[in-house]
Design an enzyme around this catalytic site. Structure first.
Site, PDB file in Angstrom:
ATOM      1  N   LYS A   9      -1.475   3.053 -47.110  1.00 34.93           N
ATOM      2  CA  LYS A   9      -0.311   3.892 -46.802  1.00 34.93           C
ATOM      3  C   LYS A   9      -0.241   5.021 -47.836  1.00 34.93           C
ATOM      4  O   LYS A   9      -0.483   4.783 -49.015  1.00 34.93           O
ATOM      5  CB  LYS A   9       0.985   3.075 -46.816  1.00 34.93           C
ATOM      6  CG  LYS A   9       2.249   3.917 -46.595  1.00 34.93           C
ATOM      7  CD  LYS A   9       3.459   3.092 -46.215  1.00 34.93           C
ATOM      8  CE  LYS A   9       4.225   2.468 -47.345  1.00 34.93           C
ATOM      9  NZ  LYS A   9       4.761   3.423 -48.356  1.00 34.93           N
ATOM     10  N   GLU A  39      11.709   6.744 -44.178  1.00 35.71           N
ATOM     11  CA  GLU A  39      12.667   6.150 -45.119  1.00 35.71           C
ATOM     12  C   GLU A  39      13.899   7.038 -45.298  1.00 35.71           C
ATOM     13  O   GLU A  39      13.785   8.237 -45.557  1.00 35.71           O
ATOM     14  CB  GLU A  39      11.966   5.934 -46.476  1.00 35.71           C
ATOM     15  CG  GLU A  39      12.874   5.317 -47.529  1.00 35.71           C
ATOM     16  CD  GLU A  39      12.132   4.747 -48.735  1.00 35.71           C
ATOM     17  OE1 GLU A  39      10.889   4.696 -48.717  1.00 35.71           O
ATOM     18  OE2 GLU A  39      12.822   4.348 -49.693  1.00 35.71           O
TER      19      GLU A  39
HETATM   20  O1  KIV Z   1       6.729   0.541 -51.692  1.00 37.88           O
HETATM   21  C1  KIV Z   1       7.463   0.115 -50.791  1.00 37.88           C
HETATM   22  O2  KIV Z   1       7.999  -1.004 -50.855  1.00 37.88           O
HETATM   23  C2  KIV Z   1       7.704   0.982 -49.635  1.00 37.88           C
HETATM   24  C3  KIV Z   1       8.741   0.554 -48.658  1.00 37.88           C
HETATM   25  C4  KIV Z   1      10.092   0.754 -49.200  1.00 37.88           C
HETATM   26  C5  KIV Z   1       8.561   1.215 -47.343  1.00 37.88           C
HETATM   27  O3  KIV Z   1       7.087   1.995 -49.507  1.00 37.88           O
END
Ligand code: KIV
Length: 272
Positions: free
Chosen positions: A121, A190
């Site tokens: 991600k 988010e």
């Molecule tokens: O790092 C994380 O936990 C996140 C979530 C809040 C989506 O990116």
């Protein structure tokens, strides 16, 4: 309205897109270690995110910026050993993909090779388009992250709701479309207005997973330690606490300390 759940032996990036087209909502939670990941996976959570929130939750840093690629790989490899069904997505940490696409690819390859995670991600839109493309071209699935992107917290200055103004909302819509077109399999949104999040989810074919983005999106993600009530200083409106483990754990530990002091633990049945 909930939709009948299809059984998946192993959730893949394709399963998530299928869930969206079937109208089945996607569940995602964070984990950073083997024991928690085993519980998250066993509960039937579709996606486990090894988030860079480990920087806050596990290491006690104020922001997500300090966590390193090596540390993310350590957390992710522990989670991968526990996940039998869930798709494991691993955050590329701050500084490991923003400077140039080649470095982004090298970082993503390290995550995949050394942790065994299933996808990475990244935070951001058009600024990181070339990095996203380079990683995707190597066959590594990418999840995007738009809206409040904690790696840019010093640019934003606060953790308040993003994209309330038209200009930022428009950029967010374009970034979501760009990530879809580039080949990302999903996007986290988010802390943005629910109306905007719904509009974005309806305008693209890949799933939008929301956190503080209302219920018009294709799935939800929370930080596990927050939803279990293990943290208590963080109280955003979007957070639903399913347990109050901070208090429960504290009273269990107090009881243990009292038992030790009183020579009540261990008793005769608890020794050899
Ligand atoms: O790092 C994380 O936990 C996140 C979530 C809040 C989506 O990116």
């Amino acid at each position: 309205m909930s939709v009948a759940k299809k059984e998946y032996k192993r959730v893949t990036t394709k399963s998530l897109v299928e869930m969206k087209s079937n109208g089945e909502k996607i569940s995602m939670l964070t984990a950073y270690d083997f024991t928690m990941a085993r519980i998250v996976d066993g509960a039937g959570t579709d996606v486990i995110l090894v988030g860079d929130s480990a920087s806050n939750v596990m290491a006690g840093h104020e922001t997500t910026l300090p966590i390193t690629l090596d540390q993310m790989i350590y957390h992710a490899s522990s989670v991968v050993r526990a996940a039998k069904r869930a798709l494991v997505v691993v955050d590329l940490p701050f500084g490991s993909y923003q400077s140039d696409p080649k470095e982004a690819l090298r970082s993503a390859i390290r995550i995949m090779k050394e942790s065994g995670g299933h996808a990475v991600k990244v935070e951001g839109g058009k600024e990181i388009k070339e990095s996203v493309k380079r990683i995707l071209n190597a066959g590594i699935p990418v999840m995007g992250h738009l809206g409040l992107t904690p790696q840019s917290i010093y640019k934003f200055g606060t953790y308040t709701v993003r994209a309330k103004e038209e200009e930022e909302a428009e950029k967010l819509k374009q970034d979501a479309k760009m990530l879809e077109k580039a080949g990302c399999f999903a996007v986290v949104l988010e802390k943005v207005p629910a109306k905007l999040a719904k509009e974005v989810a309806e305008s693209i074919t890949i799933p939008i997973i929301g956190i503080g983005a209302g219920n018009g999106v294709d799935g939800q993600v929370l930080v596990t330690h927050d939803m279990l009530g293990m943290t208590h200083e963080f109280n955003p409106r979007f957070l639903r606490r399913y347990l109050n483990l901070y208090d429960d754990m504290t009273s269990a530990m107090k009881q243990y300390c009292d038992d030790v002091k009183a020579v009540d633990f261990p008793n005769e049945n608890e020794q050899y």
